[in-house]
Write an enzyme that holds these catalytic residues in place. Structure first.
Site, PDB file in Angstrom:
ATOM      1  N   LYS A  55      29.891  47.225  43.540  1.00  0.00           N
ATOM      2  CA  LYS A  55      30.728  46.797  44.931  1.00  0.00           C
ATOM      3  C   LYS A  55      31.147  48.565  45.528  1.00  0.00           C
ATOM      4  O   LYS A  55      31.109  48.439  46.856  1.00  0.00           O
ATOM      5  CB  LYS A  55      31.716  46.092  44.347  1.00  0.00           C
ATOM      6  CG  LYS A  55      31.439  44.885  44.174  1.00  0.00           C
ATOM      7  CD  LYS A  55      30.988  44.019  45.448  1.00  0.00           C
ATOM      8  CE  LYS A  55      30.564  42.576  45.335  1.00  0.00           C
ATOM      9  NZ  LYS A  55      30.053  41.961  46.534  1.00  0.00           N
ATOM     10  N   SER A  60      35.740  43.787  46.175  1.00  0.00           N
ATOM     11  CA  SER A  60      36.538  43.366  45.065  1.00  0.00           C
ATOM     12  C   SER A  60      37.638  44.530  44.643  1.00  0.00           C
ATOM     13  O   SER A  60      37.477  45.513  44.738  1.00  0.00           O
ATOM     14  CB  SER A  60      35.762  42.884  43.733  1.00  0.00           C
ATOM     15  OG  SER A  60      36.524  42.646  42.937  1.00  0.00           O
ATOM     16  N   SER A  61      38.879  43.724  44.297  1.00  0.00           N
ATOM     17  CA  SER A  61      40.039  44.500  43.697  1.00  0.00           C
ATOM     18  C   SER A  61      39.637  45.471  42.721  1.00  0.00           C
ATOM     19  O   SER A  61      40.159  46.309  42.326  1.00  0.00           O
ATOM     20  CB  SER A  61      41.270  43.763  43.663  1.00  0.00           C
ATOM     21  OG  SER A  61      41.119  42.827  42.586  1.00  0.00           O
ATOM     22  N   CYS A  62      38.529  44.974  41.686  1.00  0.00           N
ATOM     23  CA  CYS A  62      38.252  45.686  40.548  1.00  0.00           C
ATOM     24  C   CYS A  62      37.361  46.994  40.945  1.00  0.00           C
ATOM     25  O   CYS A  62      37.232  47.770  40.071  1.00  0.00           O
ATOM     26  CB  CYS A  62      37.523  44.816  39.420  1.00  0.00           C
ATOM     27  SG  CYS A  62      35.589  44.560  40.149  1.00  0.00           S
ATOM     28  N   ARG A 115      48.221  39.311  37.517  1.00  0.00           N
ATOM     29  CA  ARG A 115      47.145  39.181  38.650  1.00  0.00           C
ATOM     30  C   ARG A 115      47.655  38.597  39.934  1.00  0.00           C
ATOM     31  O   ARG A 115      48.539  37.926  39.982  1.00  0.00           O
ATOM     32  CB  ARG A 115      46.001  38.084  38.149  1.00  0.00           C
ATOM     33  CG  ARG A 115      45.089  38.446  36.795  1.00  0.00           C
ATOM     34  CD  ARG A 115      44.206  39.841  37.292  1.00  0.00           C
ATOM     35  NE  ARG A 115      43.410  40.114  36.258  1.00  0.00           N
ATOM     36  CZ  ARG A 115      43.546  40.957  35.196  1.00  0.00           C
ATOM     37  NH1 ARG A 115      44.701  41.539  35.307  1.00  0.00           N
ATOM     38  NH2 ARG A 115      42.646  41.291  34.344  1.00  0.00           N
ATOM     39  N   HIS A 126      36.248  32.354  36.627  1.00  0.00           N
ATOM     40  CA  HIS A 126      37.527  33.101  36.626  1.00  0.00           C
ATOM     41  C   HIS A 126      38.540  32.330  35.942  1.00  0.00           C
ATOM     42  O   HIS A 126      38.292  31.083  35.929  1.00  0.00           O
ATOM     43  CB  HIS A 126      37.876  33.603  38.171  1.00  0.00           C
ATOM     44  CG  HIS A 126      37.036  34.711  38.565  1.00  0.00           C
ATOM     45  ND1 HIS A 126      35.910  34.366  39.497  1.00  0.00           N
ATOM     46  CD2 HIS A 126      36.814  36.053  38.394  1.00  0.00           C
ATOM     47  CE1 HIS A 126      35.269  35.590  39.800  1.00  0.00           C
ATOM     48  NE2 HIS A 126      35.691  36.556  39.101  1.00  0.00           N
ATOM     49  N   VAL A 176      33.444  32.064  48.604  1.00  0.00           N
ATOM     50  CA  VAL A 176      33.940  32.643  49.970  1.00  0.00           C
ATOM     51  C   VAL A 176      32.978  32.384  51.207  1.00  0.00           C
ATOM     52  O   VAL A 176      33.643  31.976  52.162  1.00  0.00           O
ATOM     53  CB  VAL A 176      33.598  34.268  49.851  1.00  0.00           C
ATOM     54  CG1 VAL A 176      33.711  35.097  51.241  1.00  0.00           C
ATOM     55  CG2 VAL A 176      34.768  34.777  48.632  1.00  0.00           C
ATOM     56  N   TRP A 189      42.787  32.370  27.198  1.00  0.00           N
ATOM     57  CA  TRP A 189      42.223  33.576  26.783  1.00  0.00           C
ATOM     58  C   TRP A 189      43.436  34.982  26.849  1.00  0.00           C
ATOM     59  O   TRP A 189      44.044  35.036  27.799  1.00  0.00           O
ATOM     60  CB  TRP A 189      41.136  34.172  27.550  1.00  0.00           C
ATOM     61  CG  TRP A 189      39.783  33.014  27.389  1.00  0.00           C
ATOM     62  CD1 TRP A 189      39.757  32.184  26.560  1.00  0.00           C
ATOM     63  CD2 TRP A 189      38.829  33.215  27.974  1.00  0.00           C
ATOM     64  NE1 TRP A 189      38.470  31.517  26.556  1.00  0.00           N
ATOM     65  CE2 TRP A 189      37.787  32.155  27.469  1.00  0.00           C
ATOM     66  CE3 TRP A 189      38.119  34.199  28.894  1.00  0.00           C
ATOM     67  CZ2 TRP A 189      36.311  32.221  28.165  1.00  0.00           C
ATOM     68  CZ3 TRP A 189      36.903  33.918  29.496  1.00  0.00           C
ATOM     69  CH2 TRP A 189      36.006  32.899  29.051  1.00  0.00           C
ATOM     70  N   HIS A 233      26.452  31.370  51.506  1.00  0.00           N
ATOM     71  CA  HIS A 233      27.230  30.305  52.144  1.00  0.00           C
ATOM     72  C   HIS A 233      27.496  29.200  51.206  1.00  0.00           C
ATOM     73  O   HIS A 233      28.202  28.314  51.664  1.00  0.00           O
ATOM     74  CB  HIS A 233      26.617  29.667  53.607  1.00  0.00           C
ATOM     75  CG  HIS A 233      25.355  28.718  53.331  1.00  0.00           C
ATOM     76  ND1 HIS A 233      24.228  29.393  52.937  1.00  0.00           N
ATOM     77  CD2 HIS A 233      25.222  27.658  53.213  1.00  0.00           C
ATOM     78  CE1 HIS A 233      23.044  28.257  52.449  1.00  0.00           C
ATOM     79  NE2 HIS A 233      24.016  27.153  52.622  1.00  0.00           N
ATOM     80  N   TYR A 258      29.876  45.844  37.646  1.00  0.00           N
ATOM     81  CA  TYR A 258      30.326  44.837  38.853  1.00  0.00           C
ATOM     82  C   TYR A 258      30.871  46.163  39.990  1.00  0.00           C
ATOM     83  O   TYR A 258      30.659  45.945  41.052  1.00  0.00           O
ATOM     84  CB  TYR A 258      30.957  43.613  38.646  1.00  0.00           C
ATOM     85  CG  TYR A 258      31.297  42.886  39.776  1.00  0.00           C
ATOM     86  CD1 TYR A 258      30.382  42.199  40.444  1.00  0.00           C
ATOM     87  CD2 TYR A 258      32.823  42.931  40.338  1.00  0.00           C
ATOM     88  CE1 TYR A 258      30.973  41.428  41.585  1.00  0.00           C
ATOM     89  CE2 TYR A 258      33.223  42.071  41.305  1.00  0.00           C
ATOM     90  CZ  TYR A 258      32.074  41.428  42.008  1.00  0.00           C
ATOM     91  OH  TYR A 258      32.340  40.781  43.165  1.00  0.00           O
TER      92      TYR A 258
HETATM   93  O1  GFB Z   1      39.909  35.718  36.269  1.00  0.00           O
HETATM   94  P1  GFB Z   1      39.313  36.587  35.198  1.00  0.00           P
HETATM   95  O2  GFB Z   1      38.278  36.174  34.445  1.00  0.00           O
HETATM   96  O3  GFB Z   1      39.198  38.061  35.781  1.00  0.00           O
HETATM   97  O4  GFB Z   1      40.727  36.681  34.181  1.00  0.00           O
HETATM   98  P2  GFB Z   1      39.953  39.611  35.951  1.00  0.00           P
HETATM   99  C1  GFB Z   1      41.888  37.186  34.450  1.00  0.00           C
HETATM  100  C2  GFB Z   1      42.639  37.190  33.154  1.00  0.00           C
HETATM  101  O5  GFB Z   1      43.039  35.830  32.744  1.00  0.00           O
HETATM  102  C3  GFB Z   1      42.443  37.841  32.073  1.00  0.00           C
HETATM  103  C4  GFB Z   1      42.434  35.589  31.532  1.00  0.00           C
HETATM  104  O6  GFB Z   1      43.333  38.461  31.262  1.00  0.00           O
HETATM  105  C5  GFB Z   1      41.817  36.671  31.029  1.00  0.00           C
HETATM  106  O7  GFB Z   1      41.777  37.023  29.778  1.00  0.00           O
HETATM  107  N1  GFB Z   1      42.174  34.395  31.123  1.00  0.00           N
HETATM  108  C6  GFB Z   1      42.871  33.289  30.147  1.00  0.00           C
HETATM  109  C7  GFB Z   1      41.193  33.648  31.414  1.00  0.00           C
HETATM  110  N2  GFB Z   1      42.480  32.201  30.015  1.00  0.00           N
HETATM  111  C8  GFB Z   1      41.146  32.334  30.663  1.00  0.00           C
HETATM  112  C9  GFB Z   1      40.086  31.797  30.995  1.00  0.00           C
HETATM  113  O8  GFB Z   1      39.969  30.267  30.348  1.00  0.00           O
HETATM  114  N3  GFB Z   1      39.070  32.076  31.722  1.00  0.00           N
HETATM  115  C10 GFB Z   1      38.986  33.212  32.289  1.00  0.00           C
HETATM  116  N4  GFB Z   1      38.151  33.635  32.962  1.00  0.00           N
HETATM  117  N5  GFB Z   1      39.981  34.061  32.128  1.00  0.00           N
HETATM  118  C11 GFB Z   1      37.484  39.711  37.022  1.00  0.00           C
HETATM  119  C12 GFB Z   1      36.297  40.645  37.082  1.00  0.00           C
HETATM  120  O9  GFB Z   1      38.471  40.222  36.275  1.00  0.00           O
HETATM  121  O10 GFB Z   1      37.972  39.856  38.388  1.00  0.00           O
HETATM  122  C13 GFB Z   1      35.373  40.335  38.193  1.00  0.00           C
HETATM  123  O11 GFB Z   1      35.669  40.562  35.640  1.00  0.00           O
HETATM  124  C14 GFB Z   1      35.925  40.477  39.590  1.00  0.00           C
HETATM  125  O12 GFB Z   1      34.596  41.830  38.283  1.00  0.00           O
HETATM  126  C15 GFB Z   1      37.180  39.549  39.530  1.00  0.00           C
HETATM  127  O13 GFB Z   1      36.653  41.550  40.096  1.00  0.00           O
HETATM  128  C16 GFB Z   1      38.057  39.315  40.766  1.00  0.00           C
HETATM  129  O14 GFB Z   1      40.807  39.477  36.931  1.00  0.00           O
HETATM  130  O15 GFB Z   1      40.204  39.950  34.369  1.00  0.00           O
END
Ligand code: GFB
Length: 334
Positions: A161, A128-130, A230, A200, A36, A223, A32, A157
């Site tokens: 899931k 999760s969608s992954c 997405r 994220h 989510v 990054w 909680h 992960y």
């Molecule tokens: O949100 P994110 O970390 O998760 O990254 P995923 C999404 C995209 O955003 C990737 C880019 O292509 C990253 O390279 N990105 C750009 C960044 N700048 C940044 C930044 O500063 N931080 C982050 N974090 N990303 C996750 C899974 O995948 O999605 C988990 O690893 C989970 O398991 C989650 O399922 C919902 O969408 O790539």
């Protein structure tokens, strides 16, 4: 007259079968304090549910089987939202696969088994969608599960899931439980993790833009290449969908939850820059991973049940940024 009575009887049978939660039902929200779980509690309270059971991680370690059993035996919740999980962005997932696999498997095994043993009426498990294969056709239908290989950056992960949803299916089949699994797309909103190394993309970019604007930095670093697509769902919409399914969905098959729309990371950066009011430039750090090229969920099934998301990305970003400002999240930073 007879027809009216028949319609009434059919309606009552339907309600009895579906079994909506009563306002005084004992509901356990696992997780909680997270993104989510906190949205679920907000929504449950708003809707008048007043018998919600919560435990912080220090009060109850969900990886500890004995502690979980004791908790269920004492509290005997009627409904469970299983929103507790070890989660993180692309980097955290690729750097700590053992933790993501172990913690999530342990939480699922302990909570799902205890829910069965203690006669929980209905449990909703959040995946999760992954979980879907890296290169499956888009939009991704529920039955594409396990049709080919997973994305490497979050394989651990995803495997955990998938195990969670298979546990729910197996308990339903063997023991007649009513455990449903939902697969949300990428989520964002208040109470998210804003740590730049483990978060994220949306919380990371909100933080980077707010900090850069405050400090007068001319650029922010994003990054990857900016080309992956997405789909993003505001967490209050997810909570709405979860309550809808808990109350109205009587099936047990897996259900996707999303908006039906996606955009590239480069487009997302522009939307966040605009919402924050940051005018600097963007540098793409291609030494960081892109992850899966696209993961747009098919939401046909959820739509056919009568549910649609109501918050646009622009509205959700504004609300998340307003929450960060209200909480004075980045005030101390230079
Ligand atoms: O949100 P994110 O970390 O998760 O990254 P995923 C999404 C995209 O955003 C990737 C880019 O292509 C990253 O390279 N990105 C750009 C960044 N700048 C940044 C930044 O500063 N931080 C982050 N974090 N990303 C996750 C899974 O995948 O999605 C988990 O690893 C989970 O398991 C989650 O399922 C919902 O969408 O790539």
């Amino acid at each position: 007259m007879f027809l009216k009575k028949r319609i009434w009887v059919v309606l009552m049978m339907h309600v009895a079968l579906v079994g909506a939660m009563k306002k005084d039902a004992k509901i356990y929200v696992a997780g909680h304090t997270g993104l989510v779980g906190s949205a679920l509690v907000r929504r449950l309270k708003n809707d008048g549910y007043h018998n919600i059971v919560m435990r912080t991680q220090s009060e109850l370690d969900l990886c500890n089987q004995a502690a979980v059993n004791q908790f269920f035996q004492k509290e005997k919740p009627e409904y469970v939202f299983l929103a507790a999980a070890k989660v993180g962005g692309i980097l955290a997932n690729s750097q700590a696969p053992a933790s993501f696999l172990y913690d999530n498997l342990a939480i699922e095994l302990n909570v799902i088994h205890a829910a069965y043993q203690n006669g929980v009426k209905k449990l909703l498990f959040l995946g999760s969608s992954c979980i879907y294969p890296r290169n499956c056709p888009q939009p991704i239908k529920e039955d594409y599960l396990l049709s080919s290989e997973l994305e490497q950056t979050n394989e651990a992960y995803a495997v955990a899931k998938i195990a969670g949803l298979k546990l729910c299916e197996a308990y339903n089949r063997q023991y007649g439980t009513r455990f449903i699994s939902v697969m949300p797309t990428n989520l964002y909103g208040p109470h998210d993790n804003f740590d730049l190394n483990t978060s994220h993309v949306i919380p990371a970019l909100i933080r980077k833009c707010i900090q850069a604007q405050k400090n007068g930095d001319p650029k922010i670093t994003v990054w990857g290449t900016g080309t992956p697509y997405r789909e993003f769902l505001y967490v209050d919409d997810l909570a709405d969908a979860c309550l809808f399914l808990m109350n109205e969905y009587d099936g047990t098959a897996l259900i996707n939850i999303g908006t039906g729309k996606d955009l590239t990371i480069a487009q997302l950066v522009h939307a966040i820059k605009k919402a924050v009011g940051y005018k600097g430039t963007i540098v793409f750090d291609t030494s960081k991973p892109d992850g899966t090229p696209r993961k747009l969920l098919s939401i046909e099934k959820l739509r056919s049940l009568g549910w649609n998301a109501s918050t646009t990305l622009e509205q959700g970003l504004q609300q998340t940024i307003a929450w960060c400002q209200k909480e004075a999240l980045f005030n101390e930073e230079q």
